[in-house]
Design a protein around this motif. Structure first.
Motif, PDB file in Angstrom:
ATOM      1  N   VAL A   1      48.269 -42.149  87.633  1.00  7.95           N
ATOM      2  CA  VAL A   1      48.484 -42.415  89.045  1.00  7.95           C
ATOM      3  C   VAL A   1      47.725 -43.691  89.410  1.00  7.95           C
ATOM      4  O   VAL A   1      46.512 -43.777  89.204  1.00  7.95           O
ATOM      5  CB  VAL A   1      47.986 -41.238  89.913  1.00  7.95           C
ATOM      6  N   ALA A   2      48.426 -44.686  89.929  1.00  8.64           N
ATOM      7  CA  ALA A   2      47.790 -45.936  90.310  1.00  8.64           C
ATOM      8  C   ALA A   2      46.858 -45.720  91.495  1.00  8.64           C
ATOM      9  O   ALA A   2      47.102 -44.846  92.345  1.00  8.64           O
ATOM     10  CB  ALA A   2      48.847 -46.978  90.663  1.00  8.64           C
ATOM     11  N   ARG A   3      45.806 -46.520  91.565  1.00  5.77           N
ATOM     12  CA  ARG A   3      44.844 -46.335  92.655  1.00  5.77           C
ATOM     13  C   ARG A   3      45.506 -46.460  94.022  1.00  5.77           C
ATOM     14  O   ARG A   3      45.240 -45.658  94.930  1.00  5.77           O
ATOM     15  CB  ARG A   3      43.730 -47.369  92.519  1.00  5.77           C
ATOM     16  N   LYS A   4      46.386 -47.438  94.189  1.00  4.84           N
ATOM     17  CA  LYS A   4      47.010 -47.647  95.496  1.00  4.84           C
ATOM     18  C   LYS A   4      47.993 -46.544  95.852  1.00  4.84           C
ATOM     19  O   LYS A   4      48.299 -46.333  97.032  1.00  4.84           O
ATOM     20  CB  LYS A   4      47.711 -49.004  95.523  1.00  4.84           C
ATOM     21  N   ALA A   5      48.499 -45.850  94.845  1.00  2.00           N
ATOM     22  CA  ALA A   5      49.470 -44.782  95.097  1.00  2.00           C
ATOM     23  C   ALA A   5      48.828 -43.403  95.165  1.00  2.00           C
ATOM     24  O   ALA A   5      49.499 -42.420  95.469  1.00  2.00           O
ATOM     25  CB  ALA A   5      50.548 -44.799  94.005  1.00  2.00           C
ATOM     26  N   ALA A   6      47.542 -43.327  94.904  1.00  2.00           N
ATOM     27  CA  ALA A   6      46.874 -42.030  94.800  1.00  2.00           C
ATOM     28  C   ALA A   6      46.740 -41.360  96.168  1.00  2.00           C
ATOM     29  O   ALA A   6      46.492 -42.010  97.185  1.00  2.00           O
ATOM     30  CB  ALA A   6      45.505 -42.193  94.174  1.00  2.00           C
ATOM     31  N   THR A   7      46.886 -40.047  96.176  1.00  2.00           N
ATOM     32  CA  THR A   7      46.682 -39.237  97.369  1.00  2.00           C
ATOM     33  C   THR A   7      45.876 -38.003  96.990  1.00  2.00           C
ATOM     34  O   THR A   7      45.657 -37.713  95.821  1.00  2.00           O
ATOM     35  CB  THR A   7      48.028 -38.798  97.981  1.00  2.00           C
TER      36      THR A   7
ATOM     37  N   ARG B   1      43.595 -35.094  95.891  1.00  3.17           N
ATOM     38  CA  ARG B   1      42.448 -34.944  94.997  1.00  3.17           C
ATOM     39  C   ARG B   1      42.234 -36.194  94.141  1.00  3.17           C
ATOM     40  O   ARG B   1      41.104 -36.629  93.913  1.00  3.17           O
ATOM     41  CB  ARG B   1      42.647 -33.707  94.102  1.00  3.17           C
ATOM     42  N   VAL B   2      43.327 -36.785  93.659  1.00  2.00           N
ATOM     43  CA  VAL B   2      43.213 -37.974  92.810  1.00  2.00           C
ATOM     44  C   VAL B   2      42.588 -39.129  93.585  1.00  2.00           C
ATOM     45  O   VAL B   2      41.676 -39.813  93.100  1.00  2.00           O
ATOM     46  CB  VAL B   2      44.579 -38.375  92.230  1.00  2.00           C
ATOM     47  N   ALA B   3      43.052 -39.346  94.796  1.00  4.78           N
ATOM     48  CA  ALA B   3      42.491 -40.420  95.620  1.00  4.78           C
ATOM     49  C   ALA B   3      41.008 -40.183  95.883  1.00  4.78           C
ATOM     50  O   ALA B   3      40.199 -41.131  95.865  1.00  4.78           O
ATOM     51  CB  ALA B   3      43.251 -40.525  96.938  1.00  4.78           C
ATOM     52  N   ALA B   4      40.641 -38.945  96.114  1.00  2.00           N
ATOM     53  CA  ALA B   4      39.236 -38.628  96.381  1.00  2.00           C
ATOM     54  C   ALA B   4      38.362 -38.883  95.155  1.00  2.00           C
ATOM     55  O   ALA B   4      37.230 -39.371  95.274  1.00  2.00           O
ATOM     56  CB  ALA B   4      39.108 -37.179  96.833  1.00  2.00           C
ATOM     57  N   VAL B   5      38.878 -38.559  93.964  1.00  2.00           N
ATOM     58  CA  VAL B   5      38.132 -38.839  92.731  1.00  2.00           C
ATOM     59  C   VAL B   5      37.965 -40.339  92.552  1.00  2.00           C
ATOM     60  O   VAL B   5      36.872 -40.827  92.230  1.00  2.00           O
ATOM     61  CB  VAL B   5      38.837 -38.226  91.507  1.00  2.00           C
ATOM     62  N   TYR B   6      39.030 -41.090  92.760  1.00  2.00           N
ATOM     63  CA  TYR B   6      38.936 -42.537  92.619  1.00  2.00           C
ATOM     64  C   TYR B   6      37.903 -43.119  93.584  1.00  2.00           C
ATOM     65  O   TYR B   6      37.083 -43.956  93.209  1.00  2.00           O
ATOM     66  CB  TYR B   6      40.296 -43.187  92.872  1.00  2.00           C
TER      67      TYR B   6
ATOM     68  N   PHE C   1      38.604 -41.773  84.788  1.00  2.20           N
ATOM     69  CA  PHE C   1      39.534 -40.898  84.079  1.00  2.20           C
ATOM     70  C   PHE C   1      40.965 -40.994  84.598  1.00  2.20           C
ATOM     71  O   PHE C   1      41.618 -39.981  84.853  1.00  2.20           O
ATOM     72  CB  PHE C   1      39.036 -39.455  84.116  1.00  2.20           C
ATOM     73  N   MET C   2      41.447 -42.227  84.714  1.00  5.50           N
ATOM     74  CA  MET C   2      42.811 -42.427  85.194  1.00  5.50           C
ATOM     75  C   MET C   2      43.831 -41.739  84.298  1.00  5.50           C
ATOM     76  O   MET C   2      44.867 -41.258  84.770  1.00  5.50           O
ATOM     77  CB  MET C   2      43.121 -43.918  85.308  1.00  5.50           C
ATOM     78  N   MET C   3      43.552 -41.653  82.997  1.00  4.07           N
ATOM     79  CA  MET C   3      44.522 -41.042  82.079  1.00  4.07           C
ATOM     80  C   MET C   3      44.690 -39.552  82.332  1.00  4.07           C
ATOM     81  O   MET C   3      45.666 -38.941  81.912  1.00  4.07           O
ATOM     82  CB  MET C   3      44.137 -41.312  80.621  1.00  4.07           C
TER      83      MET C   3
END
Length: 336
Positions: free
Chosen positions: A9-15, A17-22, A34-36
């Motif tokens: 998931v790309a950083r700009k596209a993240a929403t 839980r993923v966005a919060a981790v980034y 851990f983008m993978m």
């Protein structure tokens, strides 16, 4: 670093839980972590939480925990992780220590040498080290958690990346290592609040809470990773899970021959349709470097095209090994 086998998931596209981790990992660690693993947000969040709460937070010296991380990564042969943690030690300003660890030399400082020797021994599951843990009891959860987090992340980086920290392996240059480390000086010096990653774990069914980290955020993070990775086991038959568990239980920590005869022997009793998934999980446990496009394609051909399922399956295998290591190094009888 090139991510293989999955589309992150790309950083700009993240929403969510993923966005919060980034967001949190960029602030606390200097990079989107851990983008993978982002196709399976619960795996990514639990992995980040364990790394943060064990390695980045706490009373034990951060540089000493980086020593643990490099030594474990050397034992597992995770080139990306060796380079990444070495740069963090450079960022701390201890350049000679960083270079000694990078080149697998015994550190000059006896305390660091003892930590590195202990950390490397955590892979050797057939041996009891000649000395007690080289750290005080009040720091045990941090050091144990760092070692176990590294064993897990080593496997995931080896499975899902080309293990090149920089294009063309530029980090192999001493000058590049020192210059690159400057970007992390600020995060190495930050004092982080314990437990700030735990809200990222909301909704994740936890596994068993480890007694060795009782009463700390590390325990909650480790339990969440155990619970999150268990979902990968649901992708396998009972027989396949039993084979993986038994194989890991017999494993002594040695690097196995590249012929793969051990793998074929372990899977021989499974129906052909069940072997690709079991192969991936078992490789993730014991020899993640051998997870290649062919192994992944064979798994996808059984009807599993989803990247999230692949991450969960590999994470299940990796955590099976980590739990075996945890049971060994936290056994009071061995004083590992």
């Amino acid at each position: 670093m090139t991510i293989r086998h999955v589309v992150p998931v790309a950083r700009k596209a993240a929403t969510g839980r993923v966005a919060a981790v980034y967001t949190q990992s960029l602030a606390d660690f200097g990079q989107a972590a851990f983008m993978m693993l982002s196709p399976a947000p619960e795996i990514q969040a639990a992995t980040w939480a364990l790394l943060r709460e064990a390695e980045l937070v706490g009373r034990a010296p951060r540089v000493s925990k980086e020593v643990i991380a490099v030594a474990v990564s050397q034992a597992n042969g995770c080139r990306f992780c060796i380079d990444a943690h070495t740069i963090m030690i450079h960022a701390h300003g201890t350049h000679d220590l960083a270079e000694d660890l990078l080149h697998d030399r015994i550190p000059a400082e006896p305390a660091h040498a003892e930590l590195a020797a202990w950390a490397a021994s955590t892979r050797r599951l057939d041996a009891i080290p000649p000395h007690a843990r080289p750290f005080p009891a009040e720091h045990a959860a941090e050091y144990l958690g760092t070692a176990l987090a590294t064993h897990f992340t080593n496997r995931m980086f080896s499975a899902f990346t080309d293990e090149q920290l920089m294009p063309g392996n530029l980090q192999r240059s001493g000058v590049v290592r020192r210059v690159g480390a400057m970007a992390y000086t600020r995060v190495m010096q930050r004092e982080l609040a314990p437990g700030d990653s735990l809200p990222l774990l909301d909704g994740i069914t936890a596994g068993l809470s480890p007694a060795w980290a009782a009463g700390t955020p590390i325990a909650a993070a480790f339990a969440a990773l155990g619970g999150a990775t268990a979902s990968g086991g649901d992708l396998l038959s009972t027989a396949a899970r039993e084979i993986i568990y038994a194989s890991v239980a017999r494993w002594d920590g040695a690097h196995l021959p590249p012929s793969g005869a051990w793998l074929a022997e372990a899977l021989a009793g499974l129906p052909a349709a069940e072997q690709p998934g079991a192969r991936l999980a078992l490789l993730a446990s014991i020899d993640p470097h051998r997870i290649d496009a062919g192994a992944v394609a064979a798994w996808r051909a059984t009807g599993h095209s989803d990247d999230a399922e692949l991450v969960r399956l590999v994470a299940y295998g990796a955590f099976t090994a980590v739990q075996r290591i945890a049971d060994t190094i936290t056994d009071p009888a061995t004083m590992r």
